[in-house]
Every structure is written in structure tokens, then in C-alpha cells.
Design a protein around this motif. Structure first.
Motif, PDB file in Angstrom:
ATOM      1  N   ALA A 154       0.833  -1.209   0.000  1.00 38.79           N
ATOM      2  CA  ALA A 154       0.000   0.000   0.000  1.00 38.79           C
ATOM      3  C   ALA A 154       0.866   1.257   0.000  1.00 38.79           C
ATOM      4  N   LEU A 155       2.007   1.216   0.718  1.00 38.74           N
ATOM      5  CA  LEU A 155       2.901   2.367   0.765  1.00 38.74           C
ATOM      6  C   LEU A 155       3.514   2.665  -0.603  1.00 38.74           C
ATOM      7  N   SER A 156       3.895   1.616  -1.327  1.00 35.91           N
ATOM      8  CA  SER A 156       4.489   1.835  -2.645  1.00 35.91           C
ATOM      9  C   SER A 156       3.449   2.375  -3.627  1.00 35.91           C
ATOM     10  N   VAL A 157       2.195   1.943  -3.487  1.00 38.39           N
ATOM     11  CA  VAL A 157       1.120   2.464  -4.341  1.00 38.39           C
ATOM     12  C   VAL A 157       0.880   3.941  -4.033  1.00 38.39           C
ATOM     13  N   ALA A 158       0.821   4.271  -2.729  1.00 34.37           N
ATOM     14  CA  ALA A 158       0.640   5.668  -2.325  1.00 34.37           C
ATOM     15  C   ALA A 158       1.805   6.523  -2.789  1.00 34.37           C
ATOM     16  N   GLY A 159       3.021   5.978  -2.662  1.00 36.72           N
ATOM     17  CA  GLY A 159       4.204   6.696  -3.115  1.00 36.72           C
ATOM     18  C   GLY A 159       4.177   6.943  -4.607  1.00 36.72           C
ATOM     19  N   THR A 160       3.722   5.961  -5.370  1.00 38.81           N
ATOM     20  CA  THR A 160       3.603   6.099  -6.816  1.00 38.81           C
ATOM     21  C   THR A 160       2.640   7.228  -7.176  1.00 38.81           C
ATOM     22  N   ALA A 161       1.498   7.256  -6.489  1.00 41.21           N
ATOM     23  CA  ALA A 161       0.497   8.291  -6.754  1.00 41.21           C
ATOM     24  C   ALA A 161       1.038   9.685  -6.440  1.00 41.21           C
ATOM     25  N   LEU A 162       1.730   9.817  -5.308  1.00 41.52           N
ATOM     26  CA  LEU A 162       2.275  11.121  -4.919  1.00 41.52           C
ATOM     27  C   LEU A 162       3.397  11.572  -5.867  1.00 41.52           C
TER      28      LEU A 162
END
Length: 305
Positions: A272-280
Motif C-alpha cells: 500500500a505504501l508503494s502504491v501511495a508513493g507512486t500516486a504522490l
């Protein structure tokens, strides 16, 4: 002109995406090659590829222009690539990813200094940088705690500084309007020459038998022909059209692509953190490119010597 600018953005994005794949490709090759061996073979392949695409001899351009090509080969090829490998050897990959991602900010500052303050830094650039850095940090550390490694972290910072200098120098080379294929090949020539002392220092073996492995051959051709030969040309074209600052922000895309490719090829977990990081990270890239008149627009930051 609008078509050229649009193409510049497309090629900048394309280059950033391809360079995001190189981490996985290099990781595979480093099982068979030492880092200096990989660098040498990668740029030899790139040189040959560019020669086949533009076989005409690129004549001596005069000492002033040749010094800029020499500086590009020293910084963008020999020093950056070598220092990046040294950084990854002495620090954590997450640390290196975040620190090297400071390159767009350093490029903007170098352009500001080189233009003697004529090229202003816009608020959206800093906001986009801040958002992208948060995203890249989430991707890089992915829930693990930050651990400092002074030598390796310093080398990563040196990488960011070197890339900033290479990018500003790229503006100067772009102003010469030489054939991009031949100009990039000249840069590779000097880069390979500057690699030779490092090859002597670190030890080098030809080990031709390693090319008999189809996986090694495929990845080396990808790194040499696509990630180096083609992508340095597309990157230089983007700099010629957009300027170094607007082009350099596309390095934000690389960590995002690395996450996706690592999941598909190396079967690394997507959290989930890598997905959030990708979005940001992508949001930061969008914010940086919001305004029509912003830092690096068109020829504003393409300062010549």
C-alpha cells in the motif's frame, strides 16, 4: 513549435520510464559482471548502435565545443554511472533513490546560478518537488526505517550534483544544434575514455563467454541500445526543446517504473505504501508541469556560454 514541445515532453517521459527499467536489468547483469565491466560494455554497445544509426564521421568541433562534449562524457557517463554504483555498494538502495532524486532541484539551482538570476524559480516547481520527494521516499523505504550510511549517502549526493552539472552543460551543447546522434556519440566517446582509468583501478576482464547466456545478452543489448544509445538521444532532444530543468523532472518517473517492473520481473511485493508513493510521485510531476509559463519553459533556461 507546440508539436516540438509536446514531443519533448513525450520523449522526456519515455526516457524516465526506460531508465526506471534499468535498475532491474542491471541487477540481473551484476550477477555475472562487475560494475565497471557492465558500464564499459554498456556504452561500447551504445556507441556502436549510434554509429550504425549515423555512420558519418563527426569532425573535430574546435576546442571550446569539444571541452563541453568532454565534460558531458566525464559527468554524465563516467562519473555519474560510477558514483551511482559506488553509492549502491555502500548505502541502502532506498537512501540512494531518495538522495539522487534531488537532481531536479539541483539542476534548477545550477541553471539559476548560471543565468545569474535571470531564470526564476517558480512556486509550483518547489511544491511539485516536495510532493514527489514524499512519494519517492514512500517507494524507497516502504515502511522500513531510515538508516544512514555516511560514505554511500555522500556518494549518492555527489551523483545528484553531477547530474545537475551534466544537465546544465546539456543546455550549452543543445545550443550548438549539432546532429543529436553524432553529438551523443561524441559524448560516449569521451565517457568511455574516462572509464579506462577506472577499469585499471578496479580490475577488468573481458569474459566473452558471458555473452553466450541469452539473458545476459538481452539485458546488455537493452541497456546499451535502448537505455543508453536511444535514451541519451531522446533525453538530449528533450533538453534541446524544453531546457534542462523541465526535462530533468522526468527522473521522478523512474522509481515508479522500477516498482512495477520489479513486481513483474523479480516478483517483489507491491505494498500500500508503494502504491501511495507512486500516486504522490506522479502528482508531484503533474504539479511541476501545471503552469504554461514556468521554470524551464522552452528556451528560457537554455543559456549558452
Amino acid at each position: 513549435m507546440k508539436n516540438k514541445v509536446a514531443l519533448g515532453h513525450i520523449l522526456g517521459l519515455f526516457t524516465g520510464m526506460v531508465w526506471g527499467v534499468t535498475f532491474t536489468s542491471s541487477k540481473i547483469l551484476l550477477q555475472s559482471f562487475e560494475s565497471i565491466e557492465l558500464l564499459f560494455y554498456r556504452f561500447i554497445v551504445a556507441f556502436v548502435a549510434l554509429f550504425l544509426m549515423a555512420p558519418r564521421i563527426f569532425k573535430w568541433q574546435g576546442i571550446k565545443k569539444e571541452l563541453h562534449y568532454m565534460f558531458a562524457g566525464l559527468t554524465g557517463i563516467a562519473m555519474y554511472q560510477y558514483c551511482e554504483n559506488m553509492a549502491l555498494k555502500h548505502t541502502y538502495a532506498g537512501n540512494a533513490s531518495v538522495i539522487i532524486a534531488v537532481a531536479p532541484l539541483l539542476t534548477a539551482l545550477f541553471v539559476y546560478i548560471y543565468s545569474k538570476g535571470k531564470q526564476k524559480l517558480k512556486a509550483n516547481f518547489f511544491l511539485g518537488f516536495f510532493v514527489a520527494m514524499i512519494g519517492i521516499s514512500l517507494i524507497a523505504f516502504n515502511g522500513s526505517k531510515l538508516q544512514l550510511s555516511p560514505i554511500g549517502d555522500l556518494m549518492a549526493l555527489v551523483c545528484a550534483i553531477i547530474w545537475g552539472l551534466y544537465s546544465v552543460n546539456g543546455n550549452i551543447i543543445a545550443s550548438y544544434k549539432d546532429n543529436i546522434l553524432q553529438a551523443t556519440r561524441r559524448t560516449f566517446t569521451y565517457g568511455i575514455i574516462f572509464l579506462i582509468p577506472l577499469m585499471i583501478k578496479d580490475g577488468f576482464r573481458f569474459g566473452i563467454e558471458r555473452f553466450g547466456n541469452p539473458v545476459n545478452l538481452f539485458n546488455l543489448l537493452f541497456l546499451g541500445v535502448v537505455a543508453s544509445g536511444i535514451c541519451f538521444v531522446t533525453w538530449n532532444y528533450a533538453i534541446a526543446v524544453l531546457g534542462s530543468v523541465k526535462t530533468t523532472v522526468y527522473v521522478y518517473v523512474s522509481p515508479v517504473v522500477t516498482v512495477v517492473v520489479s513486481a513483474l520481473v523479480l516478483h517483489e511485493e507491491v505494498t500500500a505504501l508503494s502504491v501511495a508513493g507512486t500516486a504522490l510521485t506522479l502528482l508531484g510531476l503533474v504539479i511541476t508541469n501545471l503552469n504554461k509559463k514556468r521554470i524551464g519553459e522552452n528556451s528560457d533556461d537554455k543559456t549558452v556560454s
